[in-house]
Enzyme design. Structure first.
Site, mmCIF file in Angstrom:
data_model
loop_
_atom_site.group_PDB
_atom_site.id
_atom_site.type_symbol
_atom_site.label_atom_id
_atom_site.label_comp_id
_atom_site.label_asym_id
_atom_site.label_seq_id
_atom_site.Cartn_x
_atom_site.Cartn_y
_atom_site.Cartn_z
ATOM 1 N N GLU A 294 0.889 -1.175 0.000
ATOM 2 C CA GLU A 294 0.000 0.000 0.000
ATOM 3 C C GLU A 294 0.918 1.213 0.000
ATOM 4 O O GLU A 294 1.633 1.454 0.966
ATOM 5 C CB GLU A 294 -0.892 -0.004 1.240
ATOM 6 C CG GLU A 294 -1.851 -1.162 1.260
ATOM 7 C CD GLU A 294 -2.841 -1.084 2.414
ATOM 8 O OE1 GLU A 294 -2.720 -0.194 3.263
ATOM 9 O OE2 GLU A 294 -3.734 -1.931 2.453
ATOM 10 N N CYS A 327 -1.875 9.438 3.045
ATOM 11 C CA CYS A 327 -1.724 8.880 1.697
ATOM 12 C C CYS A 327 -2.979 9.086 0.850
ATOM 13 O O CYS A 327 -2.906 9.223 -0.361
ATOM 14 C CB CYS A 327 -1.385 7.402 1.787
ATOM 15 S SG CYS A 327 -2.609 6.463 2.723
HETATM 16 P P1 NAD Z 1 9.182 4.324 3.747
HETATM 17 O O1 NAD Z 1 8.983 3.497 2.547
HETATM 18 O O2 NAD Z 1 10.371 5.192 3.847
HETATM 19 O O3 NAD Z 1 9.221 3.414 5.062
HETATM 20 C C1 NAD Z 1 8.169 2.528 5.367
HETATM 21 C C2 NAD Z 1 8.716 1.409 6.246
HETATM 22 O O4 NAD Z 1 9.673 0.663 5.498
HETATM 23 C C3 NAD Z 1 9.432 1.885 7.507
HETATM 24 O O5 NAD Z 1 9.116 1.010 8.572
HETATM 25 C C4 NAD Z 1 10.895 1.738 7.135
HETATM 26 O O6 NAD Z 1 11.723 1.540 8.263
HETATM 27 C C5 NAD Z 1 10.850 0.497 6.278
HETATM 28 N N1 NAD Z 1 11.982 0.332 5.350
HETATM 29 C C6 NAD Z 1 12.763 1.286 4.802
HETATM 30 N N2 NAD Z 1 13.681 0.728 3.988
HETATM 31 C C7 NAD Z 1 13.468 -0.604 4.016
HETATM 32 C C8 NAD Z 1 14.070 -1.715 3.365
HETATM 33 N N3 NAD Z 1 15.099 -1.570 2.534
HETATM 34 N N4 NAD Z 1 13.593 -2.946 3.598
HETATM 35 C C9 NAD Z 1 12.534 -3.121 4.436
HETATM 36 N N5 NAD Z 1 11.930 -2.106 5.090
HETATM 37 C C10 NAD Z 1 12.391 -0.860 4.874
HETATM 38 O O7 NAD Z 1 7.840 5.175 3.908
HETATM 39 P P2 NAD Z 1 7.521 6.282 5.006
HETATM 40 O O8 NAD Z 1 8.265 7.525 4.657
HETATM 41 O O9 NAD Z 1 7.672 5.686 6.374
HETATM 42 O O10 NAD Z 1 5.956 6.495 4.785
HETATM 43 C C11 NAD Z 1 5.426 7.432 3.919
HETATM 44 C C12 NAD Z 1 4.883 6.748 2.688
HETATM 45 O O11 NAD Z 1 3.921 5.772 3.048
HETATM 46 C C13 NAD Z 1 4.160 7.723 1.776
HETATM 47 O O12 NAD Z 1 4.500 7.450 0.437
HETATM 48 C C14 NAD Z 1 2.694 7.398 2.013
HETATM 49 O O13 NAD Z 1 1.824 7.744 0.971
HETATM 50 C C15 NAD Z 1 2.760 5.925 2.222
HETATM 51 N N6 NAD Z 1 1.543 5.449 2.902
HETATM 52 C C16 NAD Z 1 0.658 4.679 2.192
HETATM 53 C C17 NAD Z 1 -0.502 4.235 2.805
HETATM 54 C C18 NAD Z 1 -1.506 3.389 2.056
HETATM 55 O O14 NAD Z 1 -2.372 2.819 2.693
HETATM 56 N N7 NAD Z 1 -1.434 3.285 0.744
HETATM 57 C C19 NAD Z 1 -0.762 4.566 4.128
HETATM 58 C C20 NAD Z 1 0.158 5.363 4.805
HETATM 59 C C21 NAD Z 1 1.321 5.791 4.176
#
Ligand code: NAD
Length: 523
Positions: A294, A327
């Protein structure tokens, strides 16, 4: 220690930030406290004792190194040093989940539902403590947290407990056989969540995994790790067998790859950015593991001339709530040319009513952003937009030395502008006009994203036509954020892969099997 947040500068309504008094907890300390099992000392956050450690196999486990967790309400306020998981932590957590899997799978949907209902009841009981902690950790408004997001966490568990327990296997006869479709629990599931709404989003993903019979390793985001630690405590209080729910804290780039790359993991459920999803997707492909993602959004908010313009303008101004770190937000406002001036006047009037301030103050309507690095990222979009010839109609500045960015409106020079085509994830909206329905649909579908859309119109026929033509996971007409948890949820394009919600999530967390028995088989 609680610090008062700073006052904000004009032009927004000034409110002295005030410290909320933490309601007294039973016994003078939080009931979430569990001193005996501690490895690291618990940290007092707004009167709640929060463990900074992992939870693995039912035990709190620390790491030799930590990372700092700071409050968006006042960046000089260090909340805690959190255990910094590594490959060994990931291995231990997956091992615990593997060991617990056969027992959890075998107790069946009814047995699991009892646990999930107990957990939901405990979330309700501790709603205020969770909301207080998440407010200072993530920055979102306390009232919204308490009434909406933490409450929804309990609903997530109840919904999936009941859906899994009332599932009816499909039976039919064909070609001389009796057919049955069976849901088999898949195995350990890794769940990785982002920093916005960490409690709600984590429970939304953990609940179907546990209800389906999978064991879970949850990795919350490093910018807001605390409320998931409280969730871990509550799984212990709810009597979940050790290893059924595991919590791993840490930096995504460090502890994420060993978690998602472990071949014993049988499901990966991720919410976050498309960039991270690509990396996780590669690991999932390597081990042939089903993966849902997501991801981000760039939703249109379309206002037709026949709409209730004031309601539409109020909703558009509401897209700044939570500093736009949502989001599903409708961040591209598309207005029919003939009503542009009337709409813009109403829009500015509603934006002027916003109050930027301390998230614990009930009069605040816009909370600070999560992190200084994110503030810089958001302002970078605005600076590049200005440099590229887009018009900054309002806002575009950081407020003093707080983590607030003024509600910002940009009129882009073209639809190709970066600020139109990329998710900003901050209090920044763009506004464009359209001549007719066809152009509105074309603009709505003109980005690589497709998570959500909002349409304002007075015509049911138009609602049907435009709603069906928009490529997005959800389209709301004359409303926003109304959710039926049994409906599919997910994104189109780079907004995601797969669907969560209702039976879609339970199917994802199961291995579906067709059992065929020849009709002449006798006992
Ligand atoms: P991100 O992708 O930077 O991080 C998300 C998670 O992934 C964190 O827990 C992070 O520690 C982990 N992560 C980072 N690198 C990783 C790797 N290499 N391997 C495994 N895990 C890793 O996202 P963010 O900045 O925390 O969140 C913001 C984003 O999330 C925005 O794009 C937002 O739109 C999206 N979002 C989507 C929804 C939805 O339901 N579609 C809901 C909320 C947020």
């Amino acid at each position: 220690m609680t610090r008062p947040a700073k006052r904000l500068e004009a032009p927004f309504t000034m409110r002295p930030a005030k410290r909320l008094e933490a309601p007294p907890c039973r016994g003078g300390r939080s009931t979430l406290e569990r001193e005996a099992a501690l490895v690291s000392e618990r940290v007092d956050i707004e009167g709640v004792a929060v463990s900074p450690d992992h939870l693995i196999g039912g035990e709190r486990v620390s790491s030799s190194t930590t990372f700092e967790d700071r409050s968006p309400l006042d960046w000089s306020w260090k909340l805690a040093d959190i255990a910094r998981g590594d490959a060994a932590t990931a291995d231990a957590a997956v091992t615990a989940a593997v060991d617990a899997f056969p027992g959890w799978a075998s107790i069946g949907p009814d047995g699991r539902a009892e646990h999930l209902h107990r957990l939901a009841d405990l979330i309700d009981e501790h709603n205020d403590e969770i909301a207080r902690v998440e407010t200072v950790d993530m920055g979102m408004l306390y009232e919204s947290m308490r009434l909406r997001l933490v409450a929804r966490g309990a609903v997530n568990f109840r919904t999936y407990a009941d859906l899994a327990a009332t599932y009816e296997e499909r039976h039919w006869s064909s070609k001389g056989t009796e057919n049955t479709v069976q849901r088999m629990p898949a195995g350990p599931a890794v769940i990785i969540t982002p920093w916005n709404a960490p409690f709600m989003l984590s429970t939304w993903k953990v609940a179907p995994a546990l209800a389906a019979g999978n064991t879970v390793i949850l990795k919350p985001a490093e910018w807001s790790p605390l409320s998931c630690s409280l969730l871990a405590d509550l799984t212990v209080d709810a009597g979940f067998p050790p290893g059924v729910f595991n919590l791993v804290q840490g930096i995504g780039e460090e502890v994420g790859p060993p978690l998602v790359g472990d071949p014993r993991v049988r499901r990966i459920s991720f919410t976050g950015s498309p960039e991270t999803a690509r990396q996780i997707g590669r690991a999932a492909a390597e081990n042939i593991v089903p993966f849902t993602a997501e991801l981000g959004g760039k939703g249109p908010l379309i206002v037709f001339a026949d709409a209730d313009l004031d309601a539409a303008a109020l909703k558009a101004a509401g897209q700044y709530d939570d500093s736009g770190q949502v989001c599903l937000a409708g961040t591209r406002v598309l207005v029919e040319q003939s009503v542009r001036d009337a709409f813009v006047e109403a829009f500015h009037r509603h934006v002027d009513e916003h109050v930027l301030g301390d998230s614990r103050d009930p009069t605040t309507t816009i909370a600070p952003m999560i992190h200084p690095a994110h503030v810089e990222r958001v302002l970078g979009f605005v600076h590049r937009a200005r440099a590229a010839g887009d018009t900054i109609v309002r806002g575009g500045r950081r407020v003093g030395d707080t983590l607030h960015v003024e509600p910002t409106l940009v009129e882009p020079a073209t639809n190709d502008s970066e600020i139109v085509q990329h998710e900003v994830f901050g209090p920044v909206l763009t506004m464009q006009t359209f001549r007719d329905e066809d152009e509105a649909i074309e603009l709505a579908n003109s980005t690589p994203y497709g998570l959500s859309a909002i349409v304002y119109t007075g015509s049911h026929e138009r609602a049907e036509h435009v709603g069906r033509a928009i490529r997005a996971g959800v389209v709301w007409v004359n409303t926003f954020l109304v959710r039926d948890l049994t409906a599919p949820f997910g994104g189109v394009g780079i907004s995601g892969i797969g669907r969560e919600g209702g039976d879609y999530a339970l199917d994802f967390h199961s291995d579906l099997k067709t059992l065929q028995i020849a009709e002449h088989t006798t006992s």
